[in-house]
Motif scaffolding. Structure first.
Motif, PDB file in Angstrom:
ATOM      1  N   LYS A   1       2.635  -1.299   4.445  1.00  0.00           N
ATOM      2  CA  LYS A   1       2.416   0.127   4.094  1.00  0.00           C
ATOM      3  C   LYS A   1       3.746   0.835   3.872  1.00  0.00           C
ATOM      4  O   LYS A   1       4.677   0.669   4.649  1.00  0.00           O
ATOM      5  N   ILE A   2       3.777   1.628   2.815  1.00  0.00           N
ATOM      6  CA  ILE A   2       4.992   2.359   2.433  1.00  0.00           C
ATOM      7  C   ILE A   2       4.668   3.849   2.444  1.00  0.00           C
ATOM      8  O   ILE A   2       3.619   4.256   1.933  1.00  0.00           O
ATOM      9  N   ASP A   3       5.579   4.657   2.974  1.00  0.00           N
ATOM     10  CA  ASP A   3       5.406   6.113   2.909  1.00  0.00           C
ATOM     11  C   ASP A   3       5.769   6.551   1.485  1.00  0.00           C
ATOM     12  O   ASP A   3       6.949   6.608   1.127  1.00  0.00           O
TER      13      ASP A   3
ATOM     14  N   PHE B   1       0.838  -1.205   0.000  1.00  0.00           N
ATOM     15  CA  PHE B   1       0.000   0.000   0.000  1.00  0.00           C
ATOM     16  C   PHE B   1       0.872   1.253   0.000  1.00  0.00           C
ATOM     17  O   PHE B   1       1.624   1.500   0.938  1.00  0.00           O
ATOM     18  N   PHE B   2       0.758   2.039  -1.073  1.00  0.00           N
ATOM     19  CA  PHE B   2       1.492   3.295  -1.173  1.00  0.00           C
ATOM     20  C   PHE B   2       0.651   4.413  -0.565  1.00  0.00           C
ATOM     21  O   PHE B   2      -0.345   4.847  -1.165  1.00  0.00           O
ATOM     22  N   ASP B   3       1.081   4.841   0.592  1.00  0.00           N
ATOM     23  CA  ASP B   3       0.332   5.840   1.350  1.00  0.00           C
ATOM     24  C   ASP B   3       0.865   7.241   1.009  1.00  0.00           C
ATOM     25  O   ASP B   3       2.055   7.515   1.210  1.00  0.00           O
ATOM     26  N   CYS B   4      -0.007   8.085   0.476  1.00  0.00           N
ATOM     27  CA  CYS B   4       0.446   9.401  -0.001  1.00  0.00           C
ATOM     28  C   CYS B   4      -0.639  10.448   0.276  1.00  0.00           C
ATOM     29  O   CYS B   4      -1.835  10.112   0.245  1.00  0.00           O
ATOM     30  N   SER B   5      -0.232  11.671   0.541  1.00  0.00           N
ATOM     31  CA  SER B   5      -1.237  12.709   0.822  1.00  0.00           C
ATOM     32  C   SER B   5      -1.981  13.088  -0.463  1.00  0.00           C
ATOM     33  O   SER B   5      -1.428  12.988  -1.575  1.00  0.00           O
TER      34      SER B   5
END
Ligand SMILES: Nc1ncnc2c1ncn2[C@@H]1O[C@H](COP(=O)(O)OP(=O)(O)OP(=O)(O)O)[C@@H](O)[C@H]1O
Ligand SMILES: Nc1ccn([C@H]2C[C@H](O)[C@@H](COP(=O)(O)O)O2)c(=O)n1
Ligand SMILES: [Mg+2]
Length: 232
Positions: free
Chosen positions: A210-212, A157-161
């Motif tokens: 999860k990846i930042d 999961f690429f977690d991005c704003s």
């Protein structure tokens, strides 16, 4: 050799052959196998513009995976002039999600054609319907139509704003019909309403890595690489 086996099988009573094929196929289902091969599937999820495609390209350069992008398969279907093309095009331009049967059929065909045993599937499942239908995929194995359940090894999961995703999509410049501010806002809304619940579902099963994804792409790939190196 194979021709000889097929010829010999023809001499056996049909119910016996059917029983044997079904038993082999059932073993495959139990072990996440396709056509006798153990299949590893990783779902790559994240909002529009989070960097899924960018990182999947990096992954296939370093690791022995085939990259399948649901969005790319749908865009190829539009460009092929297929009878569903116009309908798919309209849905994508509206930022909505294409009915699962269409997307899953394209993925199935690509998996069978790919002939590999390791796939990263980018942008799928995008909603609960995608997930549930994929869990009971019908595949042609051993000359039979079977209900076969393929579960992913894990979900990346690429977690991005949202601000960063919007900024990236507006600067992508690849001629995509959905890279305009109106469609981008709709896609971000659909992501929150329909895709995040899928990620939460896998999270509740302890399957999400999860990846930042707000960091620069090379830094993101360092984190991705660590995950894939450890799973090898
Ligand atoms: N970590 C990053 N930092 C800055 N820009 C990035 C980063 N990752 C990707 N990009 C750029 O952002 C844009 C979107 O990236 P990409 O196409 O990989 O996203 P995506 O998640 O596949 O989006 P979509 O769901 O719309 O297909 C591209 O122009 C890409 O070059
Ligand atoms: N499972 C999917 C994946 C994609 N789509 C449609 C809707 C998306 O906005 C579009 C582009 O996908 P992307 O390239 O951003 O991954 O394709 C879908 O309906 N179902
Ligand atoms: Mg993409």
């Amino acid at each position: 050799m194979r021709g000889g086996l097929v010829a010999s099988a023809r001499l056996l009573p049909r119910p016996l052959v059917r029983w044997f094929l079904q038993r082999r196929a059932q073993q495959d289902i139990n072990e996440n196998m396709l056509g006798g091969k153990k299949v590893k599937i990783i779902f790559v999820l994240g909002g529009p513009g989070s960097g899924k495609g960018t990182q999947c390209s990096n992954i296939v350069e370093h690791f022995d995976f085939i990259h399948l992008s649901a969005g790319e398969l749908l865009r190829a279907e539009i460009n092929s002039g297929s009878e569903n093309g116009t309908m798919i095009d309209t849905i994508i331009t509206e930022g909505k999600i294409v009915p699962s049967e269409i997307t899953i059929k394209l993925l199935q065909e690509a998996i069978i054609k790919g002939g590999n045993d390791k796939y990263i599937i980018d942008g799928f499942p995008r909603n609960e319907e995608n997930r549930v239908v994929f869990e009971s995929v019908t595949l042609v194995t051993y000359f039979q139509l079977l209900e076969i359940s393929i579960s992913p090894e894990f979900v990346l999961f690429f977690d991005c704003s949202e601000e960063e995703m919007e900024r990236r999509l507006l600067g992508r410049n690849q001629g995509r019909s959905d890279d305009n501010i109106e469609t981008i806002r709709k896609r971000l809304k659909v992501f929150v309403e329909s895709s995040l619940p899928v990620i939460e579902y896998y999270e509740s099963k302890g399957m999400v890595k999860k990846i930042d994804a707000t960091k620069p792409a090379p830094e993101v790939f360092e984190d991705v690489k660590a995950i894939f190196t450890h799973m090898a």
